[in-house]
Write an enzyme that holds these catalytic residues in place. Sequence first.
Site, PDB file in Angstrom:
ATOM      1  N   LYS A   1       0.805  -1.147  -0.299  1.00 55.10           N
ATOM      2  CA  LYS A   1       0.371   0.375  -0.195  1.00 55.10           C
ATOM      3  C   LYS A   1       0.860   0.987   0.115  1.00 55.10           C
ATOM      4  CE  LYS A   1      -3.254  -2.555  -0.031  1.00 55.10           C
ATOM      5  NZ  LYS A   1      -4.094  -3.644   0.474  1.00 55.10           N
TER       6      LYS A   1
HETATM    7  C1  LIG Z   1      -5.644  -3.892   0.318  1.00 56.80           C
HETATM    8  C2  LIG Z   1      -7.226  -4.160   0.452  1.00 56.80           C
HETATM    9  C3  LIG Z   1      -8.194  -4.550   1.821  1.00 56.80           C
HETATM   10  C4  LIG Z   1      -7.257  -5.462   2.900  1.00 56.80           C
HETATM   11  O1  LIG Z   1      -6.209  -4.517   4.030  1.00 56.80           O
HETATM   12  P1  LIG Z   1      -5.469  -6.211   4.303  1.00 56.80           P
HETATM   13  O2  LIG Z   1      -5.428  -5.360   5.353  1.00 56.80           O
HETATM   14  O3  LIG Z   1      -4.446  -6.762   2.971  1.00 56.80           O
HETATM   15  O4  LIG Z   1      -5.964  -6.618   5.094  1.00 56.80           O
HETATM   16  C5  LIG Z   1      -9.180  -4.375   1.128  1.00 56.80           C
HETATM   17  N1  LIG Z   1     -10.287  -3.694   0.110  1.00 56.80           N
HETATM   18  C6  LIG Z   1      -8.952  -3.101  -0.247  1.00 56.80           C
HETATM   19  C7  LIG Z   1      -9.912  -2.278  -1.516  1.00 56.80           C
HETATM   20  C8  LIG Z   1      -7.105  -3.484  -0.186  1.00 56.80           C
HETATM   21  O5  LIG Z   1      -6.683  -2.812  -1.323  1.00 56.80           O
END
Ligand SMILES: *Cc1c(COP(=O)(O)O)cnc(C)c1O
Length: 363
Positions: free
Chosen positions: A179
Amino acid sequence: MIPIARPQIGDEEIEAVTEVLKSGILAQGPRVQAFEEAFAQICGVKYAIATSSGTTALHIALLAHGIGPGDEVITSPFTFIASANSAVYVGARPVFVDIDPRTFNIDLERIEAAITLRTKAILVVHLYGLPCDMAPIMAIAEKHGVIVIEDACQAHGAEYRGRKVGSFGTGVFSFYPTKNITSGEGGMITTDDPALAERCRMIRNHGMRKRYFHEELGFNFRMTDVHAAIGLAQLPKLEQFNRIRQANARFFNEHLRGVVVPTVPADRTHVFHQYTIRVPNGKRDALRAYLQERGIGTEIYYPIPVHRQRLYVEELGYTVSLPEAERAAEEVLSLPVHPGLTLSDLEKIVAAVNEFMERGEVL
Ligand SMILES: *Cc1c(COP(=O)(O)O)cnc(C)c1O
């Protein structure tokens, strides 16, 4: 190899973690609180609640809003599965609304037709880092008395009409390593509502307000101070990371030929968690293989829309057809856009894509 993602970890993160390890407070403690306060400030909200992941943040947000069996949650079929699964976790039913092919986000024009007496929430996803059209979405929600949850897991710092995502509805963020900023694993819920913030904190920590007095069914969805220390060290770098992502995206927009580049409406900023092109005429997989051979990592976000996943078809009985999400799943390709790219990486990516697309047209 040019990887599709690479976390940017510097001495600040390493020193911050070492300090936590030496402090003796490893689980949720003062760093988590500091991370929450700093994150709330950059989002322009009053409260932020840190969690163990974006997925657990979504789960808590739905529970805290009292969403449960018999309720419907309107969301996008073109997202990471966690967005929709959060409704399934609490016993509610995700109702999928097709996407706008220009933005890849939920199609505003189709939301109202999907609202029923059971609808409790509209869960929008700011896919790839581009905010949804929040003004009309908030108006529709208000008109029908439903709440809005923003899955901003890919959109840290993105703005819609000068306001940060996560400050319109109840915001949810992820700090997974790919991210825009990371804490290793981690998540965050953002809100201006003190009662909702309190409920989120309780659910995160086994339904406790007072130690060992359990008022409701909760979970251990806490973030550790080790992870919060990484997040805190990353946070001041977010703006700069996003600026580099945007500059890389501009370079691609100016130089790529023969593919459809991302659309950014004038009233919002895109933070390019992903730089995602459309490759028409069934050439996507061949382009991907061509880039792979030349040492360029790419990824397909997402090859199967949520309503077509085995879980949704075979176990949950979904038969709906959503042509725009399905077409996008066949055409999208995300190129590396992260802040670790050099100019020579960018040039190499552009040259390889253009070479393939030009050659393809001759054949
Ligand atoms: C990464 C992501 C999540 C979940 O996050 P995690 O930290 O991996 O559990 C949920 N929604 C979207 C759109 C994402 O890109």
